[in-house]
Design an enzyme around this catalytic site. Structure first.
Site, mmCIF file in Angstrom:
data_model
loop_
_atom_site.group_PDB
_atom_site.id
_atom_site.type_symbol
_atom_site.label_atom_id
_atom_site.label_comp_id
_atom_site.label_asym_id
_atom_site.label_seq_id
_atom_site.Cartn_x
_atom_site.Cartn_y
_atom_site.Cartn_z
ATOM 1 C CB CYS A 135 40.698 35.441 38.538
ATOM 2 S SG CYS A 135 41.162 35.417 40.287
ATOM 3 C CB SER A 165 39.627 43.871 42.478
ATOM 4 O OG SER A 165 40.658 43.282 41.717
ATOM 5 C CG HIS A 248 45.056 38.618 40.179
ATOM 6 N ND1 HIS A 248 44.651 39.615 41.029
ATOM 7 C CD2 HIS A 248 44.165 37.586 40.365
ATOM 8 C CE1 HIS A 248 43.580 39.215 41.699
ATOM 9 N NE2 HIS A 248 43.275 37.990 41.313
#
Length: 340
Positions: A135, A165, A248
């Site tokens: 990610c 998360s 993020h």
């Protein structure tokens, strides 16, 4: 991989997890051409219901599922699960898009961010495995790619501010529980992380490697080289877990081969697919500019005062959506569009 008039048969593996649930949500939102969808998980979750648009699906057992005749399998259930079942699905003729790190460095497996290097799939025949990057790598490279194409990037220093998360549902629940503990003057008990995460930051994501970097940090280095097809580019990362539920942030400091024009950099970012450039001096945060959104948002674009070819960026993204579920579905969409 073929489709009839009714669309494709798609299996979502890890359907009860945060990413799996989001995959089902996005498939419905984007009206992916689906003839049939299967929700798969471990035997512990068999019989549970998950949402697919306005419909409910009953979770089936991955261990006994037959992938024959299925077009796509979107995996997000952990590396060991992918290691066991992704090759089985591919052998049955299904195109696997795997969200774990298990296949990312396999030279036979494409590692893809569609907006950045989707062309590597132009000769993809189906019935094989495609890897979804980390990610943090995905959001960083969406911002860096247009700059790299124009000026060449030699080096990236990045500090990540990664939401809980990224560690799954249990980590999100832990942040909520520990926050309540703090407000009620109770000492929080860490389970998902080594230290309390509520009102704290933890500079350690994944396990440490022998060089003193964590596996998460080295993923960003190794994956960037693969996706950019550039063995010279170097990524120096420090990955930090922060008490944010979703989204993020990354402070990116990069150096270019050629001198850049700051106004042109902003134009490149504004025109880049999948990127949102914030107005100056708008304050860009994971909660306001990333959570629930598909684009990677870039702000704080400025010249590095310490280096003539240095550039600073602040980048936020929804790690569950673009950092995982959406990127996987965009890979499938790329393959579908290529067949049209």
């Amino acid at each position: 991989m073929t489709t009839g008039k009714d669309g494709y048969r798609v299996a979502v593996v890890g359907a009860t997890g945060a990413v799996g649930e989001t995959m089902l949500e996005i498939l419905a939102e984007r009206k992916f051409p689906i003839a049939e969808v299967a929700a798969l998980a471990s035997s512990r979750s068999v019989g549970r219901e998950v949402s697919f648009g306005r419909k409910s699906l009953i979770v089936d057992d991955l261990a006994t599922f037959d992938f024959s005749g299925w077009d796509f399998a979107l995996f997000s259930a952990g590396g060991s699960v992918s290691a066991e079942h992704a090759p089985r699905a591919a052998k049955a003729g299904c195109t696997v898009i795997d969200n774990t790190s298990h296949f990312r460095m396999d030279p036979e497996v494409p590692l893809v961010v569609p907006e950045v290097n989707g062309a590597v799939l132009d000769d993809f025949a189906g019935g094989a495995i495609i890897a979804n990057p980390n990610c943090s790598t995905i959001q960083m490279l969406l911002a860096v790619a247009p700059i790299h194409r124009r000026y060449g990037v030699t080096r990236i220093n990045v500090a990540t501010y990664q939401s809980v998360s990224g560690a799954g549902k249990s980590a999100m629940e832990e942040l909520g529980r520990q926050s309540a503990d703090r407000f009620n003057f109770r000492d929080p008990e860490p389970k998902a992380f080594k230290a309390p995460i509520a009102f704290n930051v933890i500079p350690e994501i994944d396990v440490f490697e022998d060089n003193g970097y964590t596996k998460e940090e080295m993923k960003m280095h190794r994956e960037t080289r693969r996706i950019f097809d550039d063995s010279e580019i170097a990524v120096n990362a420090t990955a930090v877990r922060v008490p944010v539920f979703i989204g993020h942030g990354e402070a990116i400091h990069l150096e270019t081969r050629e001198p850049f024009d700051l106004a042109e950099v902003r134009s490149l970012l504004a025109e880049a697919q999948g990127v949102c450039l914030a107005d100056v001096p708008e304050c860009v945060t994971p909660m306001t500019h990333a959570a629930g959104k598909d684009e990677v948002c870039v702000g704080r674009v400025r010249q590095d005062l310490s280096h003539p070819n240095g550039l600073n960026l602040w980048v936020v993204a929804d790690n569950v959506r673009k950092g995982a579920a959406l990127n996987a579905i965009q890979i499938a969409e790329y393959l579908v569009a290529r067949q049209a």
